[in-house]
Design an enzyme around this catalytic site. Sequence first.
Site, PDB file in Angstrom:
ATOM      1  N   LYS A 184       0.846  -1.280  -0.104  1.00  0.00           N
ATOM      2  CA  LYS A 184       0.044  -0.145   0.025  1.00  0.00           C
ATOM      3  C   LYS A 184       1.060   1.330   0.045  1.00  0.00           C
ATOM      4  O   LYS A 184       1.829   1.341   1.042  1.00  0.00           O
ATOM      5  CB  LYS A 184      -0.884  -0.073   1.068  1.00  0.00           C
ATOM      6  CG  LYS A 184      -1.994   0.714   1.373  1.00  0.00           C
ATOM      7  CD  LYS A 184      -1.709   2.443   1.448  1.00  0.00           C
ATOM      8  CE  LYS A 184      -2.736   2.999   1.922  1.00  0.00           C
ATOM      9  NZ  LYS A 184      -2.238   4.512   1.662  1.00  0.00           N
ATOM     10  N   GLY A 246      -0.717   2.141  13.344  1.00  0.00           N
ATOM     11  CA  GLY A 246      -0.197   0.909  13.835  1.00  0.00           C
ATOM     12  C   GLY A 246      -1.286   0.218  14.562  1.00  0.00           C
ATOM     13  O   GLY A 246      -1.494  -1.061  14.354  1.00  0.00           O
ATOM     14  N   GLU A 265       5.875  -0.724  13.509  1.00  0.00           N
ATOM     15  CA  GLU A 265       6.809  -0.052  14.063  1.00  0.00           C
ATOM     16  C   GLU A 265       6.520   1.539  14.158  1.00  0.00           C
ATOM     17  O   GLU A 265       6.081   1.950  13.184  1.00  0.00           O
ATOM     18  CB  GLU A 265       8.351   0.071  13.067  1.00  0.00           C
ATOM     19  CG  GLU A 265       9.497   0.352  14.282  1.00  0.00           C
ATOM     20  CD  GLU A 265       9.982   1.496  13.323  1.00  0.00           C
ATOM     21  OE1 GLU A 265      10.571   1.346  11.997  1.00  0.00           O
ATOM     22  OE2 GLU A 265       9.967   2.644  13.752  1.00  0.00           O
ATOM     23  N   CYS A 302      12.715   7.431  13.216  1.00  0.00           N
ATOM     24  CA  CYS A 302      12.314   6.853  14.413  1.00  0.00           C
ATOM     25  C   CYS A 302      13.105   6.512  15.402  1.00  0.00           C
ATOM     26  O   CYS A 302      12.901   6.493  16.811  1.00  0.00           O
ATOM     27  CB  CYS A 302      11.603   5.442  14.155  1.00  0.00           C
ATOM     28  SG  CYS A 302      12.541   4.739  12.474  1.00  0.00           S
TER      29      CYS A 302
HETATM   30  P1  NAP Z   1       0.382   7.230   9.132  1.00  0.00           P
HETATM   31  O1  NAP Z   1      -0.698   7.984   9.432  1.00  0.00           O
HETATM   32  O2  NAP Z   1       0.297   6.142  10.318  1.00  0.00           O
HETATM   33  O3  NAP Z   1       0.341   6.467   7.742  1.00  0.00           O
HETATM   34  C1  NAP Z   1       1.131   5.429   7.307  1.00  0.00           C
HETATM   35  C2  NAP Z   1       0.430   4.629   6.424  1.00  0.00           C
HETATM   36  O4  NAP Z   1      -0.589   3.538   7.046  1.00  0.00           O
HETATM   37  C3  NAP Z   1      -0.592   5.265   5.420  1.00  0.00           C
HETATM   38  O5  NAP Z   1      -0.312   4.687   4.051  1.00  0.00           O
HETATM   39  C4  NAP Z   1      -1.774   5.123   5.849  1.00  0.00           C
HETATM   40  O6  NAP Z   1      -2.769   5.303   4.792  1.00  0.00           O
HETATM   41  C5  NAP Z   1      -2.058   3.872   6.644  1.00  0.00           C
HETATM   42  N1  NAP Z   1      -2.907   3.946   7.674  1.00  0.00           N
HETATM   43  C6  NAP Z   1      -2.843   5.021   8.845  1.00  0.00           C
HETATM   44  N2  NAP Z   1      -4.019   4.805   9.549  1.00  0.00           N
HETATM   45  C7  NAP Z   1      -4.524   3.613   9.207  1.00  0.00           C
HETATM   46  C8  NAP Z   1      -5.731   3.027   9.432  1.00  0.00           C
HETATM   47  N3  NAP Z   1      -6.340   3.291  10.727  1.00  0.00           N
HETATM   48  N4  NAP Z   1      -6.060   2.036   8.660  1.00  0.00           N
HETATM   49  C9  NAP Z   1      -5.656   1.703   7.566  1.00  0.00           C
HETATM   50  N5  NAP Z   1      -4.539   2.230   7.303  1.00  0.00           N
HETATM   51  C10 NAP Z   1      -4.038   3.064   7.918  1.00  0.00           C
HETATM   52  O7  NAP Z   1       1.887   7.698   9.109  1.00  0.00           O
HETATM   53  P2  NAP Z   1       2.259   8.978   8.304  1.00  0.00           P
HETATM   54  O8  NAP Z   1       1.401   9.521   7.304  1.00  0.00           O
HETATM   55  O9  NAP Z   1       3.835   8.732   7.805  1.00  0.00           O
HETATM   56  O10 NAP Z   1       2.839  10.079   9.422  1.00  0.00           O
HETATM   57  C11 NAP Z   1       1.908  10.630  10.478  1.00  0.00           C
HETATM   58  C12 NAP Z   1       2.722  10.717  11.759  1.00  0.00           C
HETATM   59  O11 NAP Z   1       2.962   9.312  12.269  1.00  0.00           O
HETATM   60  C13 NAP Z   1       3.783  11.513  12.002  1.00  0.00           C
HETATM   61  O12 NAP Z   1       3.422  12.826  12.284  1.00  0.00           O
HETATM   62  C14 NAP Z   1       4.581  10.849  12.883  1.00  0.00           C
HETATM   63  O13 NAP Z   1       4.026  11.169  14.433  1.00  0.00           O
HETATM   64  C15 NAP Z   1       4.400   9.483  12.969  1.00  0.00           C
HETATM   65  N6  NAP Z   1       5.387   8.543  12.067  1.00  0.00           N
HETATM   66  C16 NAP Z   1       6.096   8.086  12.935  1.00  0.00           C
HETATM   67  C17 NAP Z   1       7.366   7.094  12.273  1.00  0.00           C
HETATM   68  C18 NAP Z   1       8.224   6.304  12.990  1.00  0.00           C
HETATM   69  O14 NAP Z   1       9.162   5.832  12.572  1.00  0.00           O
HETATM   70  N7  NAP Z   1       8.064   6.399  14.406  1.00  0.00           N
HETATM   71  C19 NAP Z   1       7.600   7.098  10.915  1.00  0.00           C
HETATM   72  C20 NAP Z   1       6.607   7.949   9.994  1.00  0.00           C
HETATM   73  C21 NAP Z   1       5.406   8.760  10.796  1.00  0.00           C
HETATM   74  P3  NAP Z   1      -3.987   6.212   4.512  1.00  0.00           P
HETATM   75  O15 NAP Z   1      -3.436   7.454   3.729  1.00  0.00           O
HETATM   76  O16 NAP Z   1      -4.980   5.635   3.708  1.00  0.00           O
HETATM   77  O17 NAP Z   1      -4.640   6.596   5.829  1.00  0.00           O
END
Ligand code: NAP
Length: 526
Positions: A184, A246, A265, A302
């Site tokens: 995805k 996650g 993660e 991370c």
């Molecule tokens: P995200 O919002 O968790 O999204 C990552 C992926 O997961 C996207 O493809 C999203 O698809 C999917 N996803 C998210 N929630 C979902 C759900 N409830 N059901 C199904 N699919 C889902 O992460 P991000 O866009 O990369 O960043 C947002 C925040 O995540 C950042 O501000 C940061 O705090 C954190 N982050 C942390 C790390 C780390 O390494 N710890 C890395 C990156 C980001 P959709 O577009 O369809 O929602």
Amino acid sequence: MTLTGNMLIGAQAVKGAGAPLHAIDPARGEPLQPGFCAGTAEDVARAAELAAAAFDPYRAAPLETRAQFLESIAEGILALGDALIERTHLETGLPLARLQGERGRTVGQLRLFARVVRDGYFLDATVDPAQPDRQPLPRADLRLANVPLGPVAVFGASNFPLAFSVAGGDTASALAAGCPVIVKAHNAHPGTSEMVGRVIQQAVAKHGLPEGVFSLLFGAGNEIGTALATHPAITAVGFTGSRRGGLALVAAANARPVPIPVYAEMSSINPVFLLPAALEARAETIAKGFVESLVMGVGQFCTNPGLVIGIEGPALERFRQAAGQAVQAKGAATMLTPGIFSAYAQGEQALAGHASVATLGRGEASRPAANAAGPAVFGTDATRFLASPELEAEVFGPASLVVACRDAAQMRAVAEHLEGQLTATLFVDDADADVARGLLPVLERKAGRILANGYPTGVEVSHAMVHGGPFPATSNPASTSVGATAIRRFLRPVCYQDLPDALLPDGLKRANPLGLPRMTDGVLSA
Ligand code: NAP
């Protein structure tokens, strides 16, 4: 390569029926062409059915074919040349040099897994020969080998558009294990995803593998992701991103009629412990290195050091001053997406305005029009920190909190209080050995990697690396998403009892035709 905006479902390029999604150039806030039309549940089903059909033939292909397939993906990524780096730069705002380095890591990971596949250790081939004369009962012939789980859903990470995205660590380790992969794509870098996805699609064809070994889907609003994680053909999920995302995927996977593992993660603040003798000897040097680590990649790692813990006194004061000064010299820089920038701005403002927190130093102010985050270092004391759980929340970006403890016992209490982490760092000299020995048992319970006298950013891809840790660092503390052992997330052991030689997998046949390293009656043999 001209971008089409199409998904890749098996050997086909498929235009999604949903609304077009556009990557945003985060430096200018402008949408990029082309649009990538979102897929539907039918697209997920088609990709999953193809992956299920591909599973047995793919895992039956010779290990050498699997290794060469991974190497072809690596070569194909390199052959994309500057066009890939330029598109990824446009979509993420990450500097070209960083992306060149990340491409090297991505290619290195694929080649590492090719080696892992070839050497065969990952199969854990284990033989307990029959003991027909054993008293009071004979022992059967028992042979164990790992088999792949089945089709894996991989969620591309926003912060590693190459190394943890379409052909990144999760994909490489799953393909190495013998699992078909459906990615995805992350909406922050769909063009990068299409380019790399087409390389994998071409490598599948080149090696005569079944088309369902790889598919790439686009979608937003959680719809495609949820459909993928809950499709009956999917047997495991690899994810890097937010804690909320996650946890939602873990919940969806657990609610399935057949629950599956989700290797998510998520969230880590990577505490750095400044032990007294080391701090006394080199407070300023440690502070400068810490600020470099904090601002690297605009803090979007991370493993970013989001928490520093020291013992109150003149040496810690020297550290605070030096860190405050060092951060003041740092500029604001564009983050990966407007959403990630606004989450950072909110988190940083919450720290700045917190009654228990003082600002030790701020770099250039954030520039919202360019989604550029200004770095900052804050301070508090351990008593307040322990009483304020919100201070432990990850602020994804270049902000960190320095916590002053009364003594070594309170430092240990802070360590004990922390959630699970990807890393824990000790700055330690010989004279700190007793304090370090007091902390280590706690840190082993809390973190996946413990470092001394270094900074947690910068994760080596090698055999001994662990990039994992207890919740909320990951959803599964027994695994790693970086390094050779990441392959184990997508394997399970099968024991063959008294099977005729001709029916055994080659790796377990009596003559060991693959020449695998095997454990025989508990003894390792080459
Ligand atoms: P995200 O919002 O968790 O999204 C990552 C992926 O997961 C996207 O493809 C999203 O698809 C999917 N996803 C998210 N929630 C979902 C759900 N409830 N059901 C199904 N699919 C889902 O992460 P991000 O866009 O990369 O960043 C947002 C925040 O995540 C950042 O501000 C940061 O705090 C954190 N982050 C942390 C790390 C780390 O390494 N710890 C890395 C990156 C980001 P959709 O577009 O369809 O929602």
